[in-house]
Design a protein around this motif. Structure first.
Motif, PDB file in Angstrom:
ATOM      1  N   PRO A  48       0.842  -1.207   0.000  1.00  0.00           N
ATOM      2  CA  PRO A  48       0.000   0.000   0.000  1.00  0.00           C
ATOM      3  C   PRO A  48       0.880   1.261   0.000  1.00  0.00           C
ATOM      4  O   PRO A  48       1.297   1.743   1.067  1.00  0.00           O
ATOM      5  CB  PRO A  48      -0.806  -0.132   1.287  1.00  0.00           C
ATOM      6  CG  PRO A  48       0.003  -1.018   2.162  1.00  0.00           C
ATOM      7  CD  PRO A  48       0.749  -1.941   1.274  1.00  0.00           C
ATOM      8  N   TYR A  97       2.677  -2.352  10.325  1.00  0.00           N
ATOM      9  CA  TYR A  97       1.306  -2.855  10.215  1.00  0.00           C
ATOM     10  C   TYR A  97       0.942  -3.123   8.757  1.00  0.00           C
ATOM     11  O   TYR A  97       0.281  -4.119   8.437  1.00  0.00           O
ATOM     12  CB  TYR A  97       0.344  -1.838  10.822  1.00  0.00           C
ATOM     13  CG  TYR A  97      -1.107  -2.132  10.535  1.00  0.00           C
ATOM     14  CD1 TYR A  97      -1.820  -3.063  11.280  1.00  0.00           C
ATOM     15  CD2 TYR A  97      -1.768  -1.471   9.489  1.00  0.00           C
ATOM     16  CE1 TYR A  97      -3.156  -3.347  11.001  1.00  0.00           C
ATOM     17  CE2 TYR A  97      -3.096  -1.743   9.204  1.00  0.00           C
ATOM     18  CZ  TYR A  97      -3.778  -2.689   9.957  1.00  0.00           C
ATOM     19  OH  TYR A  97      -5.098  -2.974   9.671  1.00  0.00           O
ATOM     20  N   PHE A  98       1.387  -2.268   7.858  1.00  0.00           N
ATOM     21  CA  PHE A  98       1.064  -2.422   6.440  1.00  0.00           C
ATOM     22  C   PHE A  98       2.015  -3.387   5.714  1.00  0.00           C
ATOM     23  O   PHE A  98       1.824  -3.658   4.531  1.00  0.00           O
ATOM     24  CB  PHE A  98       1.102  -1.067   5.733  1.00  0.00           C
ATOM     25  CG  PHE A  98      -0.051  -0.171   6.098  1.00  0.00           C
ATOM     26  CD1 PHE A  98      -1.303  -0.347   5.523  1.00  0.00           C
ATOM     27  CD2 PHE A  98       0.103   0.833   7.038  1.00  0.00           C
ATOM     28  CE1 PHE A  98      -2.372   0.481   5.853  1.00  0.00           C
ATOM     29  CE2 PHE A  98      -0.957   1.666   7.371  1.00  0.00           C
ATOM     30  CZ  PHE A  98      -2.197   1.486   6.792  1.00  0.00           C
ATOM     31  N   THR A  99       3.037  -3.875   6.398  1.00  0.00           N
ATOM     32  CA  THR A  99       4.028  -4.725   5.727  1.00  0.00           C
ATOM     33  C   THR A  99       4.307  -6.003   6.512  1.00  0.00           C
ATOM     34  O   THR A  99       5.456  -6.434   6.646  1.00  0.00           O
ATOM     35  CB  THR A  99       5.342  -3.947   5.525  1.00  0.00           C
ATOM     36  OG1 THR A  99       5.781  -3.429   6.801  1.00  0.00           O
ATOM     37  CG2 THR A  99       5.176  -2.805   4.549  1.00  0.00           C
ATOM     38  N   HIS A 144      -2.217  -6.818  11.628  1.00  0.00           N
ATOM     39  CA  HIS A 144      -1.328  -6.392  10.540  1.00  0.00           C
ATOM     40  C   HIS A 144      -1.911  -6.860   9.213  1.00  0.00           C
ATOM     41  O   HIS A 144      -2.761  -7.769   9.175  1.00  0.00           O
ATOM     42  CB  HIS A 144       0.077  -6.983  10.719  1.00  0.00           C
ATOM     43  CG  HIS A 144       0.112  -8.479  10.681  1.00  0.00           C
ATOM     44  ND1 HIS A 144      -0.019  -9.259  11.819  1.00  0.00           N
ATOM     45  CD2 HIS A 144       0.237  -9.361   9.633  1.00  0.00           C
ATOM     46  CE1 HIS A 144       0.030 -10.537  11.495  1.00  0.00           C
ATOM     47  NE2 HIS A 144       0.199 -10.627  10.163  1.00  0.00           N
ATOM     48  N   LEU A 145      -1.445  -6.241   8.160  1.00  0.00           N
ATOM     49  CA  LEU A 145      -1.775  -6.703   6.820  1.00  0.00           C
ATOM     50  C   LEU A 145      -0.735  -7.735   6.404  1.00  0.00           C
ATOM     51  O   LEU A 145       0.427  -7.646   6.809  1.00  0.00           O
ATOM     52  CB  LEU A 145      -1.782  -5.532   5.832  1.00  0.00           C
ATOM     53  CG  LEU A 145      -2.847  -4.436   6.074  1.00  0.00           C
ATOM     54  CD1 LEU A 145      -2.750  -3.370   5.006  1.00  0.00           C
ATOM     55  CD2 LEU A 145      -4.246  -5.021   6.143  1.00  0.00           C
TER      56      LEU A 145
END
Length: 426
Positions: A48, A97-99, A144-145
């Motif tokens: 993202p 969180y995005f990784t 998390h993603l």
């Protein structure tokens, strides 16, 4: 208000930590930007991009604000340093969180704040930082993603191992460079605090000596006045005794010399209180010093050398400078007398922005264990041991320095004073 300024003693662990974090923040912004763009442009990972760049931009804004704060004069508290760490941890947790969260090989960067705080903060501060980073790690485990992949398990594993390798290099650099620099800065700061304390103790001793000297000057005035009154009467009663008359002449001269010294002590104290410097040239200053010194030590064989360019230099001489110089000259005479000499070398010259006054002797020189500031100690049989301490205190008060060295055939005292302080620029 002055207690909150960044004096040497106030540049404490939290300030050094905040400054180190500021440099790390700049490195993090550059590294994170390169890593994100590399994942998108080179590896074609489905990350993202917009949320990640927003996080980096927020960190950049905070970095600018923190750098501005470091330039302000107010002291940085431990709580404020912890707030800086908390914000950095929050942004790092946001990016993780995005990784992939805790599965991201760079999650161990959460340990960096703990290592930094351990070198600069108290036990309570380190505990708070540890709890903060621990909570961030625990939250990243379930929340998390998913970590982006290339769609090939072998390539994904290789990429993960490569990420761990990069993370290892980053951690090694952080631990080896930044933490060692942080520890070094703190040691320098602690050394400066120790030097300030030593100067304070020395100045306290000098103040005590000055107080005793003032009391002694006041008390000595009465017996000297009594002797001055009795001497003429004794002279009249024994007018025919020539031998006694000679002794009375000598005694009267010594009494008058004592009164002159007491008057000079009072004048010196008044000059110190008024803080009004004496305006004269270097040549005049040296002449006054030598006149006074030759009166005190007529047996001294002084080799005077004044640089022609320095002789006409205008000075704003503080009251204590003359006495400090006479102390150095007097010590040189006594050192030379140990080897049966009366030689004293006195050299005055200008070296760039400094006025340099050098006093040499033909004595035994300094031992390696000698220290200038050892107040009250002396290797001389009749010395009080405060001359060098007073001279060094005067040099420091004028932002100068007093250095001692051996010349091979004696000792040398080198007094360097900045012309920006003692020069008369009016």
């Amino acid at each position: 208000m002055s207690d909150h300024l960044h004096s040497p003693s106030s540049r404490s662990g939290p300030f050094v930590l905040a400054r180190t974090l500021a440099w790390l923040r700049l490195c993090a912004i550059a590294g994170q930007s390169v890593a994100i763009l590399s994942c998108v442009a080179l590896l074609k990972l489905d990350v993202p991009l917009l949320p990640l760049m927003i996080g980096v931009c927020v960190l950049a804004v905070f970095a600018a604000a923190a750098s501005f704060r470091l330039g302000m004069p107010w002291k940085i508290s431990e709580g404020e340093a912890i707030v800086h760490i908390a914000f950095d941890t929050l942004v790092l947790g946001y990016l993780l969180y995005f990784t992939g969260g805790a599965a991201n090989p760079f999650v161990t960067l959460l340990l960096v704040p703990i290592a930094l705080s351990a070198a600069a903060l108290s036990i309570v501060g380190v505990a708070l930082v540890s709890i903060l980073t621990g909570v961030a790690y625990v939250l990243l485990v379930p929340y998390h993603l998913p970590l982006p992949t290339l769609g090939n398990k072998s390539l994904d594993f290789d990429l993960y191992v490569a990420g761990m390798g990069v993370n290892f290099v980053i951690m090694a650099i952080l631990l080896g460079v930044f933490i060692s620099n942080l520890a070094k800065a703190i040691r320098l700061q602690q050394g400066e605090v120790q030097r300030v304390r030593e100067r304070a103790l020395r100045d306290e001793g000098i103040l005590a000596i000055a107080t005793q000297a003032a009391g002694a000057a006041h008390e000595l005035n009465t017996p000297l006045s009594t002797m001055r009154t009795l001497l003429p009467e004794i002279r009249r009663e024994h007018a025919g005794d020539n031998a006694l008359g000679d002794d009375l002449d000598l005694l009267e001269g010594q009494v008058q010399r004592c009164r002159t010294i007491l008057r000079e002590m009072v004048a010196f104290g008044q000059a110190q209180l008024s803080q009004v410097p004496e305006r004269l040239t270097v040549g005049q200053f040296v002449h006054v010093c030598m006149e006074r010194f030759q009166l005190l030590r007529p047996e001294a064989d002084v080799a005077l050398s004044v640089e022609p360019g320095a002789e006409r230099l205008a000075l704003r001489s503080p009251a204590g400078l003359r006495h400090a110089l006479i102390n150095l000259l007097n010590n040189a005479v006594e050192a030379s007398s140990i080897n049966g000499s009366a030689f004293v070398g006195f050299d005055i010259r200008v070296e760039g922005p400094w006025l340099v006054l050098t006093v040499t002797d033909e004595g035994p020189g300094f031992d390696e264990v000698d220290e200038l500031g050892t107040l009250g100690l002396s290797q001389k049989a009749t010395g009080l041991g405060i001359g060098l301490a007073l001279a060094e205190a005067t040099a420091e008060r004028l932002d100068g320095e007093l250095a001692a060295s051996n010349t091979g055939h004696g000792a040398q005292m080198r007094l360097r004073l900045p012309l920006s302080v003692i020069g008369d620029h009016a």
